[in-house]
Design an enzyme around this catalytic site. Structure first.
Site, PDB file in Angstrom:
ATOM      1  N   TRP A 102      21.170  22.607 -10.900  1.00  7.73           N
ATOM      2  CA  TRP A 102      21.654  22.092 -12.188  1.00  7.73           C
ATOM      3  C   TRP A 102      22.902  22.835 -12.635  1.00  7.73           C
ATOM      4  O   TRP A 102      23.790  22.239 -13.236  1.00  7.73           O
ATOM      5  CB  TRP A 102      20.543  22.123 -13.239  1.00  7.73           C
ATOM      6  CG  TRP A 102      19.418  21.195 -12.865  1.00  7.73           C
ATOM      7  CD1 TRP A 102      18.156  21.538 -12.511  1.00  7.73           C
ATOM      8  CD2 TRP A 102      19.482  19.764 -12.760  1.00  7.73           C
ATOM      9  NE1 TRP A 102      17.426  20.422 -12.202  1.00  7.73           N
ATOM     10  CE2 TRP A 102      18.207  19.324 -12.352  1.00  7.73           C
ATOM     11  CE3 TRP A 102      20.487  18.812 -12.970  1.00  7.73           C
ATOM     12  CZ2 TRP A 102      17.911  17.975 -12.142  1.00  7.73           C
ATOM     13  CZ3 TRP A 102      20.196  17.469 -12.762  1.00  7.73           C
ATOM     14  CH2 TRP A 102      18.920  17.061 -12.358  1.00  7.73           C
ATOM     15  N   ASP A 172      22.048  25.711 -20.800  1.00 11.79           N
ATOM     16  CA  ASP A 172      21.212  24.567 -20.449  1.00 11.79           C
ATOM     17  C   ASP A 172      19.780  25.102 -20.473  1.00 11.79           C
ATOM     18  O   ASP A 172      19.367  25.844 -19.582  1.00 11.79           O
ATOM     19  CB  ASP A 172      21.578  24.047 -19.055  1.00 11.79           C
ATOM     20  CG  ASP A 172      20.647  22.924 -18.593  1.00 11.79           C
ATOM     21  OD1 ASP A 172      19.674  22.604 -19.310  1.00 11.79           O
ATOM     22  OD2 ASP A 172      20.896  22.371 -17.499  1.00 11.79           O
ATOM     23  N   LYS A 196      10.481  17.770 -21.067  1.00 10.24           N
ATOM     24  CA  LYS A 196       9.626  18.860 -20.563  1.00 10.24           C
ATOM     25  C   LYS A 196       8.825  19.432 -21.731  1.00 10.24           C
ATOM     26  O   LYS A 196       7.662  19.095 -21.891  1.00 10.24           O
ATOM     27  CB  LYS A 196      10.472  19.901 -19.851  1.00 10.24           C
ATOM     28  CG  LYS A 196      11.217  19.276 -18.648  1.00 10.24           C
ATOM     29  CD  LYS A 196      12.470  20.014 -18.341  1.00 10.24           C
ATOM     30  CE  LYS A 196      13.455  19.246 -17.499  1.00 10.24           C
ATOM     31  NZ  LYS A 196      12.992  18.708 -16.234  1.00 10.24           N
TER      32      LYS A 196
END
Ligand code: PMP
Length: 360
Positions: A102, A172, A196
Protein backbone atom coordinates in the site's frame (compact mmCIF):
# COMPACT_ATOMS: atom_id res chain seq x y z
CA UNK A 1 -28.35 -19.02 12.87
CA UNK A 2 -24.63 -19.70 13.17
CA UNK A 3 -22.31 -16.79 12.47
CA UNK A 4 -18.82 -17.64 11.31
CA UNK A 5 -15.60 -16.15 12.63
CA UNK A 6 -14.52 -13.99 9.71
CA UNK A 7 -10.78 -13.30 9.52
CA UNK A 8 -11.01 -11.21 6.35
CA UNK A 9 -8.66 -8.25 5.89
CA UNK A 10 -11.67 -6.15 4.90
CA UNK A 11 -14.57 -5.86 4.57
CA UNK A 12 -14.48 -7.61 7.90
CA UNK A 13 -16.55 -8.42 10.96
CA UNK A 14 -18.75 -5.74 12.51
CA UNK A 15 -19.71 -5.79 16.19
CA UNK A 16 -22.84 -7.91 16.63
CA UNK A 17 -24.66 -5.28 18.75
CA UNK A 18 -24.19 -2.83 15.86
CA UNK A 19 -25.74 -5.22 13.35
CA UNK A 20 -28.64 -5.92 15.71
CA UNK A 21 -29.31 -2.22 16.27
CA UNK A 22 -29.19 -1.59 12.52
CA UNK A 23 -31.63 -4.48 12.00
CA UNK A 24 -34.02 -3.05 14.60
CA UNK A 25 -33.90 0.36 12.94
CA UNK A 26 -33.95 -0.94 9.36
CA UNK A 27 -37.60 -0.29 8.44
CA UNK A 28 -38.32 2.65 10.72
CA UNK A 29 -35.49 4.84 11.92
CA UNK A 30 -36.59 6.38 15.22
CA UNK A 31 -40.23 6.82 14.20
CA UNK A 32 -39.44 8.52 10.89
CA UNK A 33 -41.24 5.77 8.99
CA UNK A 34 -38.22 5.21 6.73
CA UNK A 35 -34.93 3.39 6.60
CA UNK A 36 -31.74 5.46 6.83
CA UNK A 37 -31.04 4.19 3.30
CA UNK A 38 -34.13 5.93 1.97
CA UNK A 39 -33.73 9.19 3.82
CA UNK A 40 -32.77 12.51 2.23
CA UNK A 41 -29.25 13.41 3.27
CA UNK A 42 -30.55 16.96 3.80
CA UNK A 43 -33.26 15.85 6.27
CA UNK A 44 -33.03 16.82 9.97
CA UNK A 45 -32.89 13.11 10.90
CA UNK A 46 -29.87 12.54 8.69
CA UNK A 47 -28.18 15.69 9.87
CA UNK A 48 -28.40 14.22 13.38
CA UNK A 49 -26.74 11.03 12.13
CA UNK A 50 -23.78 12.61 10.36
CA UNK A 51 -23.17 15.14 13.13
CA UNK A 52 -23.51 12.41 15.74
CA UNK A 53 -21.00 10.24 13.84
CA UNK A 54 -18.48 13.07 13.79
CA UNK A 55 -18.99 13.91 17.46
CA UNK A 56 -18.53 10.28 18.54
CA UNK A 57 -15.43 9.85 16.39
CA UNK A 58 -13.96 13.03 17.88
CA UNK A 59 -14.53 11.62 21.36
CA UNK A 60 -13.20 8.15 20.54
CA UNK A 61 -9.99 9.48 18.97
CA UNK A 62 -9.61 12.70 20.99
CA UNK A 63 -9.66 14.82 17.83
CA UNK A 64 -9.07 18.50 18.66
CA UNK A 65 -11.05 21.37 17.13
CA UNK A 66 -8.21 22.44 14.86
CA UNK A 67 -8.74 19.25 12.85
CA UNK A 68 -11.54 18.69 10.33
CA UNK A 69 -13.24 15.29 10.10
CA UNK A 70 -14.41 14.32 6.62
CA UNK A 71 -16.65 11.46 5.51
CA UNK A 72 -15.71 10.81 1.88
CA UNK A 73 -15.88 8.09 -0.76
CA UNK A 74 -13.33 6.54 -3.10
CA UNK A 75 -11.48 4.42 -0.54
CA UNK A 76 -7.98 4.90 0.79
CA UNK A 77 -6.90 4.45 -2.84
CA UNK A 78 -8.39 7.85 -3.73
CA UNK A 79 -6.42 9.38 -0.86
CA UNK A 80 -3.22 8.23 -2.56
CA UNK A 81 -4.01 11.00 -5.10
CA UNK A 82 -5.99 13.42 -2.95
CA UNK A 83 -3.20 13.86 -0.40
CA UNK A 84 -0.53 14.94 -2.92
CA UNK A 85 -3.00 17.06 -4.92
CA UNK A 86 -3.83 19.02 -1.76
CA UNK A 87 -0.56 19.01 0.15
CA UNK A 88 2.16 19.13 -2.53
CA UNK A 89 1.91 22.87 -2.75
CA UNK A 90 5.24 24.42 -1.71
CA UNK A 91 8.41 22.45 -2.56
CA UNK A 92 6.17 19.83 -4.26
CA UNK A 93 8.30 17.15 -2.57
CA UNK A 94 7.12 14.51 -0.14
CA UNK A 95 9.12 11.91 1.83
CA UNK A 96 7.87 8.35 2.15
CA UNK A 97 8.75 5.35 4.28
CA UNK A 98 8.04 2.36 2.06
CA UNK A 99 6.72 -0.50 4.17
CA UNK A 100 4.76 -2.53 1.65
CA UNK A 101 2.21 -2.90 -1.11
CA UNK A 102 0.00 0.00 0.00
CA UNK A 103 2.94 2.37 0.61
CA UNK A 104 4.13 1.61 -2.91
CA UNK A 105 0.75 2.54 -4.35
CA UNK A 106 0.76 5.81 -2.37
CA UNK A 107 4.26 6.57 -3.68
CA UNK A 108 3.51 5.89 -7.32
CA UNK A 109 0.37 8.04 -7.22
CA UNK A 110 2.20 10.95 -5.51
CA UNK A 111 4.77 10.88 -8.31
CA UNK A 112 2.12 12.13 -10.72
CA UNK A 113 1.86 15.40 -8.83
CA UNK A 114 5.38 16.07 -7.56
CA UNK A 115 8.52 14.40 -6.24
CA UNK A 116 8.23 11.36 -3.98
CA UNK A 117 11.44 10.56 -2.09
CA UNK A 118 11.72 7.18 -0.44
CA UNK A 119 13.76 7.87 2.71
CA UNK A 120 13.62 4.30 4.01
CA UNK A 121 12.30 0.96 2.83
CA UNK A 122 12.04 -2.60 4.10
CA UNK A 123 11.68 -4.09 0.63
CA UNK A 124 15.05 -5.89 0.98
CA UNK A 125 13.44 -8.41 3.33
CA UNK A 126 9.98 -8.69 1.82
CA UNK A 127 8.66 -5.91 4.05
CA UNK A 128 8.90 -8.19 7.10
CA UNK A 129 10.01 -5.33 9.35
CA UNK A 130 9.67 -1.55 9.82
CA UNK A 131 12.84 0.44 9.02
CA UNK A 132 14.65 1.88 12.05
CA UNK A 133 13.46 5.42 12.65
CA UNK A 134 16.50 6.65 14.59
CA UNK A 135 18.71 8.72 12.37
CA UNK A 136 16.27 8.90 9.48
CA UNK A 137 16.86 12.07 7.49
CA UNK A 138 13.77 13.77 6.14
CA UNK A 139 13.92 16.62 3.62
CA UNK A 140 13.52 19.79 5.73
CA UNK A 141 11.51 21.43 2.95
CA UNK A 142 9.25 18.44 2.24
CA UNK A 143 5.56 19.29 2.09
CA UNK A 144 4.81 16.16 4.13
CA UNK A 145 6.12 12.76 5.22
CA UNK A 146 3.90 9.75 4.49
CA UNK A 147 3.74 6.45 6.38
CA UNK A 148 1.44 3.42 6.38
CA UNK A 149 0.96 2.87 10.11
CA UNK A 150 -0.18 -0.74 9.69
CA UNK A 151 0.65 -2.89 6.70
CA UNK A 152 -2.40 -5.03 6.08
CA UNK A 153 -0.76 -7.46 3.69
CA UNK A 154 2.68 -7.83 5.27
CA UNK A 155 1.48 -7.76 8.90
CA UNK A 156 3.77 -5.05 10.30
CA UNK A 157 3.05 -1.86 12.19
CA UNK A 158 4.88 1.23 13.37
CA UNK A 159 5.22 0.95 17.15
CA UNK A 160 6.68 4.47 17.28
CA UNK A 161 6.22 7.43 14.97
CA UNK A 162 9.03 9.18 13.08
CA UNK A 163 10.01 12.61 14.30
CA UNK A 164 9.39 14.86 11.31
CA UNK A 165 9.84 18.20 13.09
CA UNK A 166 7.71 20.90 11.48
CA UNK A 167 6.94 18.76 8.43
CA UNK A 168 3.40 17.33 8.66
CA UNK A 169 3.15 13.57 9.09
CA UNK A 170 0.50 11.93 6.88
CA UNK A 171 -0.70 8.43 7.73
CA UNK A 172 -2.60 5.77 5.88
CA UNK A 173 -4.25 4.28 8.96
CA UNK A 174 -6.73 2.11 7.06
CA UNK A 175 -6.01 -1.10 8.93
CA UNK A 176 -5.26 0.08 12.46
CA UNK A 177 -7.34 3.20 13.05
CA UNK A 178 -9.34 2.81 16.31
CA UNK A 179 -7.38 -0.31 17.27
CA UNK A 180 -5.35 1.44 19.95
CA UNK A 181 -4.91 4.87 21.50
CA UNK A 182 -3.47 7.29 18.96
CA UNK A 183 -2.28 10.87 19.50
CA UNK A 184 -3.96 12.67 16.60
CA UNK A 185 -1.87 15.80 17.21
CA UNK A 186 1.22 13.93 15.99
CA UNK A 187 -0.31 13.91 12.51
CA UNK A 188 -1.08 16.52 9.89
CA UNK A 189 -3.50 14.16 8.16
CA UNK A 190 -4.89 10.68 8.79
CA UNK A 191 -6.93 8.71 6.28
CA UNK A 192 -8.60 5.33 6.40
CA UNK A 193 -10.96 3.21 4.35
CA UNK A 194 -13.83 2.24 6.64
CA UNK A 195 -14.13 -1.44 5.89
CA UNK A 196 -11.90 -2.72 8.73
CA UNK A 197 -12.43 -0.99 12.08
CA UNK A 198 -14.92 1.73 11.15
CA UNK A 199 -17.85 0.21 9.28
CA UNK A 200 -18.96 -0.85 5.81
CA UNK A 201 -16.95 -0.29 2.63
CA UNK A 202 -17.79 2.83 0.67
CA UNK A 203 -16.83 5.32 3.37
CA UNK A 204 -13.40 6.89 3.75
CA UNK A 205 -12.56 8.90 6.85
CA UNK A 206 -10.08 11.79 6.64
CA UNK A 207 -8.87 13.72 9.68
CA UNK A 208 -6.90 16.79 8.59
CA UNK A 209 -5.32 19.73 10.42
CA UNK A 210 -7.23 22.78 9.26
CA UNK A 211 -4.17 24.88 8.40
CA UNK A 212 -3.23 22.32 5.71
CA UNK A 213 -6.43 22.92 3.76
CA UNK A 214 -6.98 25.48 1.01
CA UNK A 215 -3.82 25.32 -1.08
CA UNK A 216 -4.56 22.48 -3.45
CA UNK A 217 -2.83 22.30 -6.81
CA UNK A 218 -4.82 24.18 -9.49
CA UNK A 219 -5.53 20.98 -11.44
CA UNK A 220 -7.30 19.42 -8.43
CA UNK A 221 -10.82 18.26 -9.32
CA UNK A 222 -13.49 19.84 -7.10
CA UNK A 223 -14.34 16.45 -5.59
CA UNK A 224 -10.67 15.84 -4.74
CA UNK A 225 -10.20 19.14 -2.94
CA UNK A 226 -10.43 18.83 0.86
CA UNK A 227 -11.67 22.43 1.01
CA UNK A 228 -14.82 21.48 -0.93
CA UNK A 229 -15.73 18.92 1.70
CA UNK A 230 -14.67 20.98 4.71
CA UNK A 231 -16.75 23.95 3.51
CA UNK A 232 -19.80 21.74 2.97
CA UNK A 233 -19.37 19.53 6.08
CA UNK A 234 -19.01 16.37 3.91
CA UNK A 235 -22.30 17.26 2.15
CA UNK A 236 -21.02 18.79 -1.09
CA UNK A 237 -22.62 15.82 -2.80
CA UNK A 238 -24.59 12.87 -1.51
CA UNK A 239 -22.42 11.22 1.13
CA UNK A 240 -22.32 7.43 1.70
CA UNK A 241 -25.31 7.84 4.03
CA UNK A 242 -25.85 4.31 5.26
CA UNK A 243 -22.14 3.59 5.76
CA UNK A 244 -21.85 6.75 7.89
CA UNK A 245 -24.86 5.62 9.95
CA UNK A 246 -23.24 2.24 10.65
CA UNK A 247 -19.92 3.95 11.45
CA UNK A 248 -21.79 6.08 14.01
CA UNK A 249 -23.14 2.90 15.63
CA UNK A 250 -19.60 1.45 15.66
CA UNK A 251 -18.16 4.57 17.34
CA UNK A 252 -20.96 4.45 19.92
CA UNK A 253 -20.29 0.75 20.51
CA UNK A 254 -16.64 1.61 21.14
CA UNK A 255 -17.57 4.35 23.60
CA UNK A 256 -19.91 1.99 25.46
CA UNK A 257 -17.09 -0.54 25.67
CA UNK A 258 -14.24 1.54 27.06
CA UNK A 259 -13.08 3.37 23.91
CA UNK A 260 -9.72 3.06 22.19
CA UNK A 261 -7.86 2.16 25.41
CA UNK A 262 -10.08 -0.86 26.01
CA UNK A 263 -9.82 -1.92 22.35
CA UNK A 264 -6.03 -1.73 22.66
CA UNK A 265 -5.98 -3.97 25.74
CA UNK A 266 -8.17 -6.60 24.10
CA UNK A 267 -6.36 -6.36 20.76
CA UNK A 268 -3.00 -6.96 22.47
CA UNK A 269 -4.47 -9.94 24.27
CA UNK A 270 -5.88 -11.44 21.05
CA UNK A 271 -2.68 -10.88 19.06
CA UNK A 272 -0.52 -12.33 21.86
CA UNK A 273 -2.57 -15.55 21.85
CA UNK A 274 -1.87 -16.09 18.17
CA UNK A 275 1.78 -14.97 18.16
CA UNK A 276 2.60 -17.07 21.26
CA UNK A 277 1.20 -20.11 19.53
CA UNK A 278 3.02 -19.36 16.25
CA UNK A 279 6.35 -18.84 18.05
CA UNK A 280 6.02 -22.25 19.70
CA UNK A 281 4.54 -24.14 16.77
CA UNK A 282 6.55 -26.68 14.78
CA UNK A 283 4.23 -26.34 11.79
CA UNK A 284 3.32 -22.67 11.43
CA UNK A 285 5.40 -19.56 11.86
CA UNK A 286 5.16 -15.78 11.59
CA UNK A 287 7.36 -14.22 8.91
CA UNK A 288 7.45 -10.84 10.71
CA UNK A 289 10.18 -9.67 13.14
CA UNK A 290 8.84 -9.62 16.69
CA UNK A 291 9.15 -5.92 17.46
CA UNK A 292 7.19 -4.79 14.40
CA UNK A 293 4.26 -7.19 14.45
CA UNK A 294 0.78 -5.92 13.68
CA UNK A 295 -2.02 -6.34 16.21
CA UNK A 296 -4.57 -6.43 13.40
CA UNK A 297 -3.20 -8.58 10.55
CA UNK A 298 -1.24 -11.70 11.38
CA UNK A 299 0.23 -13.56 8.42
CA UNK A 300 1.59 -17.07 9.00
CA UNK A 301 3.19 -19.73 6.87
CA UNK A 302 3.52 -23.51 6.83
CA UNK A 303 6.34 -25.54 5.23
CA UNK A 304 4.41 -26.28 2.01
CA UNK A 305 1.57 -25.21 -0.26
CA UNK A 306 -0.05 -28.61 0.22
CA UNK A 307 -0.28 -28.04 3.97
CA UNK A 308 -1.63 -24.51 3.34
CA UNK A 309 -4.37 -25.95 1.13
CA UNK A 310 -5.27 -28.72 3.56
CA UNK A 311 -5.34 -26.27 6.46
CA UNK A 312 -7.48 -23.70 4.65
CA UNK A 313 -10.00 -26.33 3.63
CA UNK A 314 -10.26 -27.78 7.13
CA UNK A 315 -10.36 -24.44 8.93
CA UNK A 316 -13.06 -23.11 6.59
CA UNK A 317 -15.21 -26.17 7.16
CA UNK A 318 -14.90 -25.56 10.91
CA UNK A 319 -16.40 -22.03 10.58
CA UNK A 320 -13.26 -19.88 10.44
CA UNK A 321 -13.38 -18.07 7.10
CA UNK A 322 -11.14 -15.88 4.93
CA UNK A 323 -7.82 -17.06 6.35
CA UNK A 324 -6.11 -17.31 2.96
CA UNK A 325 -3.10 -14.99 2.72
CA UNK A 326 -3.05 -12.12 0.25
CA UNK A 327 -2.46 -13.35 -3.31
CA UNK A 328 0.86 -11.45 -3.44
CA UNK A 329 2.39 -13.23 -0.43
CA UNK A 330 0.56 -16.57 -0.12
CA UNK A 331 0.30 -18.59 3.09
CA UNK A 332 -2.34 -17.57 5.60
CA UNK A 333 -3.40 -14.39 7.33
CA UNK A 334 -5.69 -13.83 10.29
CA UNK A 335 -7.11 -10.31 10.42
CA UNK A 336 -8.38 -9.70 13.92
CA UNK A 337 -9.93 -6.24 14.01
CA UNK A 338 -11.84 -4.75 16.95
CA UNK A 339 -15.02 -6.69 16.20
CA UNK A 340 -13.31 -10.11 16.29
CA UNK A 341 -14.24 -11.58 19.68
CA UNK A 342 -11.49 -12.96 21.95
CA UNK A 343 -13.26 -16.30 21.67
CA UNK A 344 -12.77 -16.31 17.87
CA UNK A 345 -9.00 -16.12 18.24
CA UNK A 346 -8.95 -18.59 21.12
CA UNK A 347 -10.91 -21.14 19.11
CA UNK A 348 -8.76 -20.57 16.02
CA UNK A 349 -5.61 -21.27 18.05
CA UNK A 350 -7.21 -24.42 19.48
CA UNK A 351 -8.05 -25.53 15.95
CA UNK A 352 -4.49 -24.85 14.76
CA UNK A 353 -3.05 -26.84 17.67
CA UNK A 354 -5.25 -29.81 16.81
CA UNK A 355 -4.37 -29.52 13.12
CA UNK A 356 -0.69 -29.43 14.02
CA UNK A 357 -0.92 -32.59 16.13
CA UNK A 358 -2.78 -34.40 13.39
CA UNK A 359 -0.35 -33.27 10.69
CA UNK A 360 2.99 -33.46 12.50
N1 PMP B 1 -4.16 1.16 2.48
C1 PMP B 1 -4.21 0.08 3.29
C2 PMP B 1 -3.26 0.00 4.43
C3 PMP B 1 -5.13 -0.94 3.04
O1 PMP B 1 -5.17 -2.01 3.82
C4 PMP B 1 -6.01 -0.82 1.94
C5 PMP B 1 -7.07 -1.86 1.62
N2 PMP B 1 -6.97 -3.06 2.14
C6 PMP B 1 -5.91 0.31 1.12
C7 PMP B 1 -5.00 1.28 1.44
C8 PMP B 1 -6.82 0.50 -0.07
O2 PMP B 1 -8.05 0.81 0.44
P1 PMP B 1 -9.38 0.93 -0.44
O3 PMP B 1 -9.71 -0.43 -0.91
O4 PMP B 1 -10.34 1.48 0.58
O5 PMP B 1 -9.11 1.89 -1.54
Amino acid sequence: MARVYNFSAGPSMLPEPVLKKAAEEMLDYKGSGQSVMEMSHRSPEYEGIIKGAEASLRTVMGIPDNYAVLFLQGGASSQFAMVPLNLLNKSKKADFINTGTWSKKAISEAKRYGTANVVATSEDKNFSYIPKLDGLKFSPDADYVHITTNNTIEGTKFSALPNTGAVPLVADMSSNILSERMDVTRFGLIYAGAQKNIGPAGLTVVIVRKDLIGNAQPITPVMFNYKTHVDEASMYNTPPCYAIYIAKLVFEWMLENGGAAAMETVNKQKAAMLYDYLDNSKLFKSPVVKEDRSLMNIPFVSPSEDIDKKFLKAVGAAGFVNLKGHRSVGGMRASIYNAMPVDGVKKLVEFMKRFETENA
